[in-house]
Write a protein that holds these residues in place. Structure first.
Motif, PDB file in Angstrom:
ATOM      1  N   ASN A 137      83.223  44.521  48.292  1.00 18.23           N
ATOM      2  CA  ASN A 137      83.666  44.256  49.489  1.00 18.23           C
ATOM      3  C   ASN A 137      82.921  43.473  49.879  1.00 18.23           C
ATOM      4  N   GLU A 169      78.880  45.345  54.292  1.00 14.04           N
ATOM      5  CA  GLU A 169      77.601  44.956  55.835  1.00 14.04           C
ATOM      6  C   GLU A 169      76.744  45.906  55.179  1.00 14.04           C
ATOM      7  N   TYR A 208      81.209  40.510  51.586  1.00 14.92           N
ATOM      8  CA  TYR A 208      80.204  40.130  52.938  1.00 14.92           C
ATOM      9  C   TYR A 208      79.695  38.895  53.181  1.00 14.92           C
ATOM     10  N   TYR A 251      75.079  37.207  49.998  1.00 10.94           N
ATOM     11  CA  TYR A 251      76.094  37.518  50.255  1.00 10.94           C
ATOM     12  C   TYR A 251      75.832  38.871  49.570  1.00 10.94           C
TER      13      TYR A 251
END
Length: 272
Positions: free
Chosen positions: A98, A242, A100, A238
């Protein structure tokens, strides 16, 4: 240089060289953009002053290299001078990553020529014509009758991707352009080549090159922050999701007053 600064500078290089037996017991790996590299190196040194039990390894390679490493689980933080691409996000999702976005600074892509070049300003339209080969002599822009030596970043560069989107807009870099692997290589080559033109991040500007205005606007802190300078962009660190744990501690440091002071000292534009 203070003793603590020297100690941590040595520590950074020890980590870069793979001396894993150093005293630090926790480690953060950072890979990617050569534009973001000087910021990340300075941030790592200052961070390890505050947290001596955490070592930070910083490597370059380009934005694409960093994002690929993050997706493959080979780095904790991917430095990038461009936004992640749709195809990269698709691959990341397929691998359960994922991605972020942590925006840590802003930058302007500076168009640079040799200091002996009499040209002071250029339009985005003429810049595109130079890089696509439609304009090949400085005389067409009011300069001397000399062939233009076109210097670009290589295809793995985030700076190249942003330049392609903002300047080329569907055009293709001329076949005989010199494609170089880093901002520093571009700046050095332009400084040593009287008829060259290239593009670099703000942090790589020096007296060895001459920065051109774009459509009458010079790249600086104010014009980049306001967006008046048309070749402005965000710089990213990146992460996979989170930030948490020591990675969150590091990102928070980069975004702190001290971290943003380092951003500005390296010639880039703070975001806080």
């Amino acid at each position: 240089m203070k003793k603590s600064g020297i100690f941590n500078l040595v520590k950074v290089w020890m980590v870069l060289l793979g001396f894993s037996g150093f005293a630090a017991s926790k480690r953060i790996n950072i890979t990617g953009s050569t534009t973001v590299l000087p910021i990340a190196q300075r941030e790592a040194e200052a961070f390890m002053d505050l947290y001596p039990d955490i070592s930070v390894s910083v490597r370059g390679g380009g934005s694409g290299v960093g994002i690929t490493a993050l997706i493959d689980g080979r780095t904790d933080i991917a430095n990038s001078s461009r936004a992640i691409q749709t195809k990269e996000l698709k691959i990341a999702r397929e691998k359960g990553v994922n991605v972020y976005a942590n925006v840590i600074a802003r930058d302007g892509i500076a168009i640079v020529v040799n200091p002996k070049n009499p040209i002071d300003s250029i339009t985005l339209e003429d810049l595109k014509k130079i890089y696509t080969g439609e304009i090949s002599n400085w005389e067409a822009l009011g300069g001397p009758s000399k062939p233009i030596v076109v210097i670009s970043r290589d295809f793995s560069s985030g700076t190249f991707e942003v330049f392609k989107d903002l300047v080329l807009k569907g055009g293709k870099v001329k076949d005989d352009a010199l494609m170089l692997a880093s901002n520093k290589a571009v700046a050095t080559t332009v400084a040593e080549t009287p008829d060259a033109i290239g593009y670099i991040g703000l942090g790589y500007i020096s007296e060895e090159v001459k920065v051109l205005k774009i459509d009458g606007v010079f790249p600086n802190k104010e014009t980049v922050q306001s967006g008046k300078y048309k070749l402005s962009r965000a710089l990213f660190m990146y992460t996979n999701g989170e930030p948490k744990g020591i990675i969150k501690t590091f990102i928070n440091f980069v975004l702190s007053r001290e971290g943003q002071r380092i951003v500005e000292e390296e010639g880039f534009v703070p975001v806080k």
